[in-house]
Write an enzyme that holds these catalytic residues in place. Structure first.
Site, mmCIF file in Angstrom:
data_model
loop_
_atom_site.group_PDB
_atom_site.id
_atom_site.type_symbol
_atom_site.label_atom_id
_atom_site.label_comp_id
_atom_site.label_asym_id
_atom_site.label_seq_id
_atom_site.Cartn_x
_atom_site.Cartn_y
_atom_site.Cartn_z
ATOM 1 N N HIS A 79 18.258 -35.662 -14.577
ATOM 2 C CA HIS A 79 17.507 -36.249 -13.465
ATOM 3 C C HIS A 79 16.031 -35.859 -13.490
ATOM 4 O O HIS A 79 15.368 -35.884 -12.459
ATOM 5 C CB HIS A 79 18.136 -35.836 -12.126
ATOM 6 C CG HIS A 79 19.557 -36.292 -11.995
ATOM 7 N ND1 HIS A 79 19.920 -37.610 -11.960
ATOM 8 C CD2 HIS A 79 20.711 -35.582 -11.943
ATOM 9 C CE1 HIS A 79 21.233 -37.710 -11.867
ATOM 10 N NE2 HIS A 79 21.742 -36.486 -11.864
ATOM 11 N N ASN A 97 -1.275 1.160 6.005
ATOM 12 C CA ASN A 97 -0.453 0.156 5.324
ATOM 13 C C ASN A 97 0.052 -0.787 6.398
ATOM 14 O O ASN A 97 0.686 -0.345 7.354
ATOM 15 C CB ASN A 97 0.714 0.878 4.627
ATOM 16 C CG ASN A 97 1.751 -0.092 4.100
ATOM 17 O OD1 ASN A 97 1.438 -1.240 3.786
ATOM 18 N ND2 ASN A 97 2.985 0.362 4.000
ATOM 19 N N GLY A 98 -0.232 -2.086 6.253
ATOM 20 C CA GLY A 98 0.242 -3.046 7.249
ATOM 21 C C GLY A 98 -0.859 -4.022 7.602
ATOM 22 O O GLY A 98 -1.836 -4.162 6.870
ATOM 23 N N TRP A 112 -2.879 -2.733 -1.714
ATOM 24 C CA TRP A 112 -2.601 -4.127 -2.081
ATOM 25 C C TRP A 112 -3.261 -4.944 -0.996
ATOM 26 O O TRP A 112 -2.856 -4.908 0.158
ATOM 27 C CB TRP A 112 -1.102 -4.375 -2.110
ATOM 28 C CG TRP A 112 -0.717 -5.691 -2.703
ATOM 29 C CD1 TRP A 112 -0.556 -5.993 -4.025
ATOM 30 C CD2 TRP A 112 -0.409 -6.900 -2.001
ATOM 31 N NE1 TRP A 112 -0.185 -7.299 -4.186
ATOM 32 C CE2 TRP A 112 -0.084 -7.895 -2.966
ATOM 33 C CE3 TRP A 112 -0.378 -7.267 -0.655
ATOM 34 C CZ2 TRP A 112 0.265 -9.191 -2.622
ATOM 35 C CZ3 TRP A 112 -0.030 -8.568 -0.319
ATOM 36 C CH2 TRP A 112 0.292 -9.508 -1.303
ATOM 37 N N LYS A 146 12.092 -13.852 -13.770
ATOM 38 C CA LYS A 146 11.742 -12.623 -14.498
ATOM 39 C C LYS A 146 10.663 -12.908 -15.532
ATOM 40 O O LYS A 146 9.698 -12.159 -15.659
ATOM 41 C CB LYS A 146 12.966 -12.026 -15.212
ATOM 42 C CG LYS A 146 13.977 -11.322 -14.363
ATOM 43 C CD LYS A 146 13.566 -9.960 -13.850
ATOM 44 C CE LYS A 146 12.862 -10.017 -12.544
ATOM 45 N NZ LYS A 146 13.606 -10.208 -11.336
ATOM 46 N N LYS A 192 5.725 -4.749 -5.141
ATOM 47 C CA LYS A 192 7.149 -4.451 -5.079
ATOM 48 C C LYS A 192 7.725 -4.783 -3.720
ATOM 49 O O LYS A 192 8.828 -5.293 -3.595
ATOM 50 C CB LYS A 192 7.343 -2.969 -5.393
ATOM 51 C CG LYS A 192 8.787 -2.518 -5.435
ATOM 52 C CD LYS A 192 9.439 -3.004 -6.687
ATOM 53 C CE LYS A 192 10.920 -2.737 -6.716
ATOM 54 N NZ LYS A 192 11.574 -3.687 -7.643
ATOM 55 N N ARG A 249 3.481 0.318 -5.116
ATOM 56 C CA ARG A 249 3.371 -0.349 -3.823
ATOM 57 C C ARG A 249 2.091 -1.182 -3.687
ATOM 58 O O ARG A 249 1.898 -1.887 -2.699
ATOM 59 C CB ARG A 249 3.399 0.693 -2.703
ATOM 60 C CG ARG A 249 4.678 1.493 -2.654
ATOM 61 C CD ARG A 249 4.630 2.466 -1.511
ATOM 62 N NE ARG A 249 4.525 1.775 -0.240
ATOM 63 C CZ ARG A 249 5.552 1.294 0.442
ATOM 64 N NH1 ARG A 249 6.765 1.426 -0.026
ATOM 65 N NH2 ARG A 249 5.360 0.691 1.587
ATOM 66 N N GLU A 299 16.949 -16.815 -11.746
ATOM 67 C CA GLU A 299 16.515 -15.421 -11.846
ATOM 68 C C GLU A 299 15.884 -15.133 -13.218
ATOM 69 O O GLU A 299 14.869 -14.442 -13.310
ATOM 70 C CB GLU A 299 17.706 -14.487 -11.560
ATOM 71 C CG GLU A 299 17.455 -13.003 -11.734
ATOM 72 C CD GLU A 299 16.355 -12.430 -10.847
ATOM 73 O OE1 GLU A 299 15.865 -13.131 -9.949
ATOM 74 O OE2 GLU A 299 15.960 -11.280 -11.090
ATOM 75 N N GLU A 320 7.273 -13.650 -13.814
ATOM 76 C CA GLU A 320 6.695 -12.482 -13.152
ATOM 77 C C GLU A 320 5.940 -11.578 -14.110
ATOM 78 O O GLU A 320 4.866 -11.100 -13.793
ATOM 79 C CB GLU A 320 7.799 -11.637 -12.493
ATOM 80 C CG GLU A 320 8.306 -12.157 -11.185
ATOM 81 C CD GLU A 320 9.388 -11.257 -10.609
ATOM 82 O OE1 GLU A 320 9.313 -10.919 -9.425
ATOM 83 O OE2 GLU A 320 10.339 -10.890 -11.339
ATOM 84 N N CYS A 360 0.819 -1.206 0.000
ATOM 85 C CA CYS A 360 0.000 0.000 0.000
ATOM 86 C C CYS A 360 0.855 1.259 0.000
ATOM 87 O O CYS A 360 1.929 1.293 0.600
ATOM 88 C CB CYS A 360 -0.946 0.084 1.190
ATOM 89 S SG CYS A 360 -1.993 -1.344 1.384
HETATM 90 C C1 G6P Z 1 8.795 -8.980 -3.873
HETATM 91 C C2 G6P Z 1 9.252 -8.299 -5.145
HETATM 92 C C3 G6P Z 1 10.532 -8.961 -5.655
HETATM 93 C C4 G6P Z 1 11.594 -8.957 -4.571
HETATM 94 C C5 G6P Z 1 11.085 -9.606 -3.286
HETATM 95 C C6 G6P Z 1 12.049 -9.380 -2.142
HETATM 96 O O1 G6P Z 1 8.358 -10.272 -4.161
HETATM 97 O O2 G6P Z 1 8.259 -8.371 -6.127
HETATM 98 O O3 G6P Z 1 11.021 -8.255 -6.781
HETATM 99 O O4 G6P Z 1 12.725 -9.642 -5.028
HETATM 100 O O5 G6P Z 1 9.842 -9.027 -2.901
HETATM 101 O O6 G6P Z 1 12.082 -8.011 -1.871
HETATM 102 P P1 G6P Z 1 13.274 -7.221 -1.221
HETATM 103 O O7 G6P Z 1 12.806 -5.794 -1.211
HETATM 104 O O8 G6P Z 1 13.447 -7.773 0.161
HETATM 105 O O9 G6P Z 1 14.477 -7.428 -2.052
#
Ligand code: G6P
Length: 617
Positions: free
Chosen positions: A513, A105-106, A81, A494, A612, A27, A490, A497, A2
């Site tokens: 395997h 937020n929280g 969110w 990506k 995020k 956010r 990674e 996501e 949020c």
């Molecule tokens: C969320 C974000 C990711 C990030 C992860 C950890 O899932 O979408 O992009 O890698 O949180 O976040 P941080 O801020 O701790 O790196």
């Protein structure tokens, strides 16, 4: 999660709140809303709260406001969110009870208990959220507090004493129209100090059009904002002095800078971000690394853990290769969400490194607190200045990537790799395991990285072509060995996501395997094959894929002669030290994911269901 904004001053508040929410939308974006205090029509006429909120992205709210926006000079706004209560108009913030409106937020952990006791006292609720109870509690407390200059502050303070959990809350009340009150526990809040106006927001970009002078609120802080003054007190009511900081980010840095998406902009910012992260931290003679004043004596480190989530976890996995190779210190890498719940064996003398872009990830924060409870020292690598994780750590190294807005992390990842490389170099030299010559070579390689990153960005056009060719794929595999294995993870993350294509990363040696059963013409395979110790083995894995009809995209070192005959497509990247190659090889994978998503027309910067910064478990 949020995004929160609050304003008090001479400007028309609704457009200001909307602009700020736009900068905070990363956010959370499942609903949005504003609450504005009306202007007095005649001298003593009571003020009114005008609340407009709706489900959907900010553009939905803007559409509603276009039909008639609240007029006033004091207001709060929110982009959500969902945590408690599905995304809906009713659950959108601000939440209001009679004279009180709040944004939050929280997560309020004891909200059911509080809601029950409020119900017993005759309260009824209009949403499923935990937030709404805060408005009710503050309203109840207001009734108990004598009228006076600090009435809202006192009532909020009393109400929050009943609340357990995480909150950043901003409160508006018709009885006290010349102030905004806010409070912080676990979720971030930043005060913006203006001239005849003051603001409060979840994050700095929302404040930048108005001011660069900010106060980061700390745990348990409440702040009272009037047009001319900001006061910070604790939950105990005692005044707290908080330093005023000057933000040096340009406003442009928080905007798209001409790119179609934040993610693309942030991919292209990587040479700069890496330069900034290295700045002032490399020593040439004798070669070593400075960790912003933190000195680690490896003989005093019993065990070393790295804890993180998501993309930061993948960076941490590369960190293991870096530290174990350069310093010969065993490293255990853990997902923070797993670590915290498995009664980890951590003791005094252990060093825990927390890696986090936002510095706010709830699982990582809880994991380091668990480690601290058991006596470990915590060192954090974070991107967001003064965020919760660095504040909870004894030392921090910031990654200087600048604000990362795209939900899919890119420049934060590469700068985390740099920070971990600096840590490995520091430990390598101090442990005596890294010779002066090898360290000098490593320093030289680090210094050369920004230019090589600029070079690898030239593959963008080729990756765009490949994205068009493979953008229709249903599944995809990514393979890598050694430090390229986390890059395979990674790259797959990506793609998942942002393009919603199912993708998996595997250690190339694990192909036989299980994953090999998946290979056919419909399964493109991206193979990371830079010239390093694992190159020959990766070539065999690649041949196995080809023999089963798989289509192969290979990422390799420029000048490679062997792969052209084997792979369907070859993307060449500059030669680099094998332990630093992840910084380079990840870039084509970021670009590929980006262009596939763009080709498919998905919401690149705000992919569905993701946020995020995950400030809840
Ligand atoms: C969320 C974000 C990711 C990030 C992860 C950890 O899932 O979408 O992009 O890698 O949180 O976040 P941080 O801020 O701790 O790196």
């Amino acid at each position: 999660m949020c995004g929160i904004i609050g304003y008090i001053g001479p400007k028309q508040v609704t457009p200001l709140l909307l602009e700020a929410l736009r900068r905070l939308e990363y956010r959370g974006y499942d609903s949005a809303g504003v609450a504005v205090l009306s202007e007095p029509v005649t001298g003593e006429a009571p003020r009114e709260l005008q609340v407009v909120r709706c489900r959907g992205k900010l553009s939905e709210l803007e559409g509603q406001l276009a039909e008639g926006a609240p007029v006033g000079h004091v207001g709060i706004g929110h982009t959500r969110w969902a945590t408690h209560g599905r995304p809906s108009d009713e659950n959108a913030h601000p939440h209001r009870f009679r004279s009180v409106a709040v944004v939050h937020n929280g997560i309020i952990e004891n909200y059911l208990l509080l809601k029950r006791s409020l119900s017993d006292r005759g309260h009824t609720f209009s949403s499923e959220t935990d937030t709404e109870i805060i408005a009710h509690l503050i309203w109840e407390e207001l009734a108990q507090v004598e009228p006076g200059p600090d009435r809202l502050l006192l009532a909020t303070r009393r109400a929050l004493k009943l609340v357990e959990g995480a909150y950043a809350v901003v409160v508006l009340c018709t009885d006290t129209p010349d102030e905004i009150v806010c409070a912080k526990s676990a979720s971030p809040l930043v005060v913006g100090l203006g001239d005849g106006e003051n603001l409060i927001a979840s994050d700095v970009p929302a404040l930048l059009p108005h001011t660069r002078r900010v106060i980061f609120l700390e745990e348990g802080d409440l702040a009272q904002l009037t047009r001319s003054r900001v006061r910070v007190v604790g939950l105990d009511g005692i005044e707290r002095q908080r330093p005023v900081r000057q933000i040096t980010w340009s406003l442009l840095a928080a905007e798209k800078d001409g790119y179609k998406h934040f993610m693309l902009k942030e991919i292209h910012e990587q040479p700069r971000a890496v330069t900034d992260t290295l700045r002032g931290r490399l020593l040439h003679s004798p070669p070593s690394a400075l960790l912003d004043g933190f000195e680690i004596d490896p003989t005093q480190v019993r065990r070393l853990f790295i804890l993180a989530c998501g993309t930061s976890y993948h960076a941490s996995l590369v960190g293991k290769y870096l530290i174990e190779s350069l310093a010969r210190i065993p490293v255990e890498v853990d997902l923070a969400s797993e670590f915290r719940y498995r009664d980890p064996i951590v003791k005094p003398g252990d060093l825990v490194v927390a890696v986090s872009q936002s510095g706010e990830t709830a699982d990582t924060l809880a994991a380091i607190r668990e480690a601290q409870k058991k006596g470990a020292q915590v060192f954090s690598i974070a991107n967001v200045l003064d965020s919760s994780i660095p504040r909870a750590s004894s030392h921090s190294l910031y990654t200087h990537a600048g604000p990362e807005i795209g939900v899919a992390s890119t420049k934060a990842f590469t700068t985390q790799l740099i920070a971990l490389a600096l840590l490995a170099l520091h430990l390598g030299r101090r442990s005596g395991n890294l010779s002066e010559e090898a360290a000098a070579d490593f320093v030289h390689e680090l210094t050369a990285l920004p230019a090589k990153l600029s070079q690898v960005l030239h593959t963008a056009e080729q990756l765009q072509q490949l994205a068009r060719t493979y953008g229709h794929a249903r599944d995809m595999l990514y393979l890598g060995r050694g430090p390229q294995f986390p890059i395979a993870l990674e790259g797959a993350l990506k793609l998942k996501e942002i393009s919603y294509i199912h993708a998996e990363g595997f250690a190339a040696g694990e192909m036989k395997h299980g994953p090999i059963a998946l290979i056919d013409e419909g399964m493109p395979v991206l193979v990371l094959a830079p010239h390093d110790g694992g190159y020959e083995k990766v070539l065999s894995n690649l041949s196995e894929v080809k023999a089963r009809g798989g289509r192969v995209i290979a990422i390799t070192t420029e000048g490679d002669r062997s792969l052209t005959a084997l792979a369907d497509h070859v993307v060449e990247v500059p030669a680099v030290h094998p332990l630093l190659a992840p910084v380079i090889t990840v870039v084509p994978l970021q670009l590929f994911a980006y262009y596939v998503a763009d080709f498919k027309g998905t919401d690149v910067d705000q992919p569905r269901n993701l946020a995020k910064s995950v400030t809840v478990e």
